[in-house]
Design a protein around this motif. Sequence first.
Motif, PDB file in Angstrom:
ATOM      1  N   ASP A  65      51.382 -58.702  20.532  1.00 56.60           N
ATOM      2  CA  ASP A  65      49.958 -58.379  20.440  1.00 56.60           C
ATOM      3  C   ASP A  65      49.465 -57.729  21.731  1.00 56.60           C
ATOM      4  OD1 ASP A  65      47.310 -58.653  19.036  1.00 56.60           O
ATOM      5  OD2 ASP A  65      46.886 -59.905  20.784  1.00 56.60           O
ATOM      6  N   TYR A  66      49.960 -58.226  22.868  1.00 59.65           N
ATOM      7  CA  TYR A  66      49.605 -57.667  24.182  1.00 59.65           C
ATOM      8  C   TYR A  66      50.037 -56.205  24.278  1.00 59.65           C
ATOM      9  CZ  TYR A  66      50.517 -56.728  29.175  1.00 59.65           C
ATOM     10  OH  TYR A  66      50.591 -56.154  30.423  1.00 59.65           O
ATOM     11  N   VAL A  67      51.245 -55.910  23.820  1.00 59.78           N
ATOM     12  CA  VAL A  67      51.751 -54.538  23.870  1.00 59.78           C
ATOM     13  C   VAL A  67      50.938 -53.633  22.946  1.00 59.78           C
ATOM     14  CG1 VAL A  67      53.727 -53.051  23.354  1.00 59.78           C
ATOM     15  CG2 VAL A  67      54.082 -55.232  24.520  1.00 59.78           C
ATOM     16  N   MET A  68      50.631 -54.114  21.755  1.00 59.56           N
ATOM     17  CA  MET A  68      49.886 -53.299  20.793  1.00 59.56           C
ATOM     18  C   MET A  68      48.458 -53.032  21.278  1.00 59.56           C
ATOM     19  SD  MET A  68      51.348 -55.015  17.261  1.00 59.56           S
ATOM     20  CE  MET A  68      50.431 -53.934  16.172  1.00 59.56           C
ATOM     21  N   LYS A  69      47.854 -54.003  21.929  1.00 61.89           N
ATOM     22  CA  LYS A  69      46.515 -53.791  22.485  1.00 61.89           C
ATOM     23  C   LYS A  69      46.558 -52.791  23.639  1.00 61.89           C
ATOM     24  CE  LYS A  69      44.363 -58.167  21.151  1.00 61.89           C
ATOM     25  NZ  LYS A  69      43.829 -59.476  21.620  1.00 61.89           N
ATOM     26  N   THR A  70      47.654 -52.823  24.390  1.00 59.93           N
ATOM     27  CA  THR A  70      47.818 -51.847  25.468  1.00 59.93           C
ATOM     28  C   THR A  70      47.945 -50.442  24.887  1.00 59.93           C
ATOM     29  OG1 THR A  70      48.928 -53.506  26.849  1.00 59.93           O
ATOM     30  CG2 THR A  70      49.197 -51.203  27.484  1.00 59.93           C
ATOM     31  N   GLU A  71      48.649 -50.325  23.771  1.00 60.66           N
ATOM     32  CA  GLU A  71      48.773 -49.027  23.102  1.00 60.66           C
ATOM     33  C   GLU A  71      47.410 -48.536  22.611  1.00 60.66           C
ATOM     34  OE1 GLU A  71      53.178 -48.596  21.251  1.00 60.66           O
ATOM     35  OE2 GLU A  71      51.895 -50.049  20.229  1.00 60.66           O
ATOM     36  N   GLU A  72      46.597 -49.442  22.103  1.00 63.41           N
ATOM     37  CA  GLU A  72      45.249 -49.067  21.665  1.00 63.41           C
ATOM     38  C   GLU A  72      44.415 -48.570  22.844  1.00 63.41           C
ATOM     39  OE1 GLU A  72      43.575 -52.453  19.754  1.00 63.41           O
ATOM     40  OE2 GLU A  72      45.033 -52.468  18.109  1.00 63.41           O
ATOM     41  N   LEU A  73      44.569 -49.237  23.976  1.00 65.59           N
ATOM     42  CA  LEU A  73      43.853 -48.823  25.179  1.00 65.59           C
ATOM     43  C   LEU A  73      44.300 -47.434  25.629  1.00 65.59           C
ATOM     44  CD1 LEU A  73      41.927 -49.453  27.529  1.00 65.59           C
ATOM     45  CD2 LEU A  73      43.838 -50.596  28.675  1.00 65.59           C
ATOM     46  N   LEU A  74      45.587 -47.162  25.508  1.00 62.80           N
ATOM     47  CA  LEU A  74      46.111 -45.857  25.906  1.00 62.80           C
ATOM     48  C   LEU A  74      45.572 -44.741  25.008  1.00 62.80           C
ATOM     49  CD1 LEU A  74      49.786 -46.864  26.737  1.00 62.80           C
ATOM     50  CD2 LEU A  74      48.119 -45.917  28.341  1.00 62.80           C
ATOM     51  N   LEU A  75      45.352 -45.040  23.737  1.00 63.63           N
ATOM     52  CA  LEU A  75      44.756 -44.046  22.842  1.00 63.63           C
ATOM     53  C   LEU A  75      43.339 -43.692  23.295  1.00 63.63           C
ATOM     54  CD1 LEU A  75      45.928 -45.342  19.329  1.00 63.63           C
ATOM     55  CD2 LEU A  75      46.763 -43.335  20.576  1.00 63.63           C
ATOM     56  N   LYS A  76      42.607 -44.697  23.741  1.00 61.32           N
ATOM     57  CA  LYS A  76      41.256 -44.449  24.249  1.00 61.32           C
ATOM     58  C   LYS A  76      41.304 -43.669  25.558  1.00 61.32           C
ATOM     59  CE  LYS A  76      39.380 -48.629  22.098  1.00 61.32           C
ATOM     60  NZ  LYS A  76      38.735 -49.959  22.334  1.00 61.32           N
ATOM     61  N   GLU A  77      42.294 -44.003  26.389  1.00 63.04           N
ATOM     62  CA  GLU A  77      42.448 -43.279  27.649  1.00 63.04           C
ATOM     63  C   GLU A  77      42.793 -41.811  27.394  1.00 63.04           C
ATOM     64  OE1 GLU A  77      41.909 -44.065  30.706  1.00 63.04           O
ATOM     65  OE2 GLU A  77      41.522 -46.208  30.506  1.00 63.04           O
ATOM     66  N   ALA A  78      43.561 -41.564  26.341  1.00 54.36           N
ATOM     67  CA  ALA A  78      43.935 -40.187  26.007  1.00 54.36           C
ATOM     68  C   ALA A  78      42.702 -39.355  25.664  1.00 54.36           C
ATOM     69  CB  ALA A  78      44.918 -40.185  24.843  1.00 54.36           C
ATOM     70  N   GLU A  79      41.726 -39.986  25.022  1.00 53.17           N
ATOM     71  CA  GLU A  79      40.496 -39.278  24.666  1.00 53.17           C
ATOM     72  C   GLU A  79      39.652 -38.963  25.898  1.00 53.17           C
ATOM     73  OE1 GLU A  79      38.538 -41.811  21.928  1.00 53.17           O
ATOM     74  OE2 GLU A  79      40.016 -41.536  20.311  1.00 53.17           O
ATOM     75  N   LEU A  80      39.789 -39.788  26.928  1.00 48.45           N
ATOM     76  CA  LEU A  80      38.991 -39.607  28.139  1.00 48.45           C
ATOM     77  C   LEU A  80      39.671 -38.723  29.178  1.00 48.45           C
ATOM     78  CD1 LEU A  80      37.768 -43.304  28.600  1.00 48.45           C
ATOM     79  CD2 LEU A  80      36.442 -41.384  27.697  1.00 48.45           C
ATOM     80  N   ALA A  81      40.989 -38.556  29.040  1.00 49.90           N
ATOM     81  CA  ALA A  81      41.737 -37.772  30.028  1.00 49.90           C
ATOM     82  C   ALA A  81      41.246 -36.325  30.045  1.00 49.90           C
ATOM     83  CB  ALA A  81      43.221 -37.830  29.716  1.00 49.90           C
ATOM     84  N   GLU A  82      41.036 -35.801  31.235  1.00 48.38           N
ATOM     85  CA  GLU A  82      40.516 -34.439  31.370  1.00 48.38           C
ATOM     86  C   GLU A  82      41.496 -33.514  32.083  1.00 48.38           C
ATOM     87  OE1 GLU A  82      36.773 -34.803  33.311  1.00 48.38           O
ATOM     88  OE2 GLU A  82      35.759 -35.698  31.567  1.00 48.38           O
ATOM     89  N   THR A  83      42.027 -33.969  33.204  1.00 52.30           N
ATOM     90  CA  THR A  83      42.922 -33.109  33.977  1.00 52.30           C
ATOM     91  C   THR A  83      44.337 -33.159  33.416  1.00 52.30           C
ATOM     92  OG1 THR A  83      43.581 -34.842  35.529  1.00 52.30           O
ATOM     93  CG2 THR A  83      41.558 -33.628  36.026  1.00 52.30           C
ATOM     94  N   LYS A  84      45.139 -32.194  33.832  1.00 52.65           N
ATOM     95  CA  LYS A  84      46.536 -32.143  33.404  1.00 52.65           C
ATOM     96  C   LYS A  84      47.279 -33.395  33.854  1.00 52.65           C
ATOM     97  CE  LYS A  84      50.800 -29.498  34.018  1.00 52.65           C
ATOM     98  NZ  LYS A  84      51.441 -28.335  34.704  1.00 52.65           N
ATOM     99  N   GLU A  85      47.007 -33.822  35.091  1.00 53.14           N
ATOM    100  CA  GLU A  85      47.682 -34.999  35.631  1.00 53.14           C
ATOM    101  C   GLU A  85      47.337 -36.256  34.829  1.00 53.14           C
ATOM    102  OE1 GLU A  85      46.032 -32.798  37.367  1.00 53.14           O
ATOM    103  OE2 GLU A  85      47.595 -31.882  38.627  1.00 53.14           O
ATOM    104  N   GLU A  86      46.065 -36.395  34.463  1.00 54.19           N
ATOM    105  CA  GLU A  86      45.638 -37.557  33.684  1.00 54.19           C
ATOM    106  C   GLU A  86      46.302 -37.567  32.311  1.00 54.19           C
ATOM    107  OE1 GLU A  86      41.431 -37.093  33.697  1.00 54.19           O
ATOM    108  OE2 GLU A  86      41.146 -38.241  35.553  1.00 54.19           O
TER     109      GLU A  86
END
Length: 236
Positions: free
Chosen positions: A77-98
């Motif tokens: 569950d911890y890993v799957m929640k981390t994956e969900e967080l990464l999906l949200k981070e992907a939407e917020l990422a702006e720069t190439k590095e991010e």
Amino acid sequence: MKEGYFSLVLHAHLPYVRHKEEGRLEERWLFEAITESYIPLLWELENSEVKDVLTISFSPPVLEMLADSVIQERYLDYVMKTEELLLKEAELAETKEEKELVAFYKKRYQKIKNTFVSYNKNILTGFRNLFEKGVIVCITSAATHAFLPYVKTKAAIRSQVVEAIRCFEQHFEVKPKGFWLPECAFAPGIDRILVEEGITYSFVDEHAIVNADPTPTKGSGSPIYSPHAYTFSKTH
């Protein structure tokens, strides 16, 4: 220069942090160890073409937690929640590095989850397979990781050793030959108990060897034997 020998020994220990309630902060400590240490180590060892690459001591608390079905479900569950967080981070990422950083961790956590599930959520299976193939050597440590020189009675010290052996046999189906002394701490008499219980070697800090009586002729540059034919090697 004379050739010598080098032994890579890793000690896997965490306090027993399994709680009745879900979502306790202490369990995250274990989850981070699985994510950042245990599973990546399995990746490296599974690709090894060398025998006896290293020795890993597993403390009984770690063995019991990794094999606990409740902990296993909570970790997934911890890993799957981390994956969900990464999906949200992907939407917020702006720069190439991010974007590259998020992509890296999305791929990594997917691989971590796949590895965990491939072992039916019990990564001890992976270490046991490597142990049986001779890629690694697995040993144990004191039952509660007690500082053995401060344990007051011989009976209590023996209980720490006997329970550790029982726990190891339960998970690896073989008796351990080595024993990691918690904090590498030793006191005369502990070696006799270990020998009587079938353990043959441990690791201690350099000063325990250098200050031994009689003084070792090779200093700390070579393992030594106790009066009970128990082997001690220096840690670094």
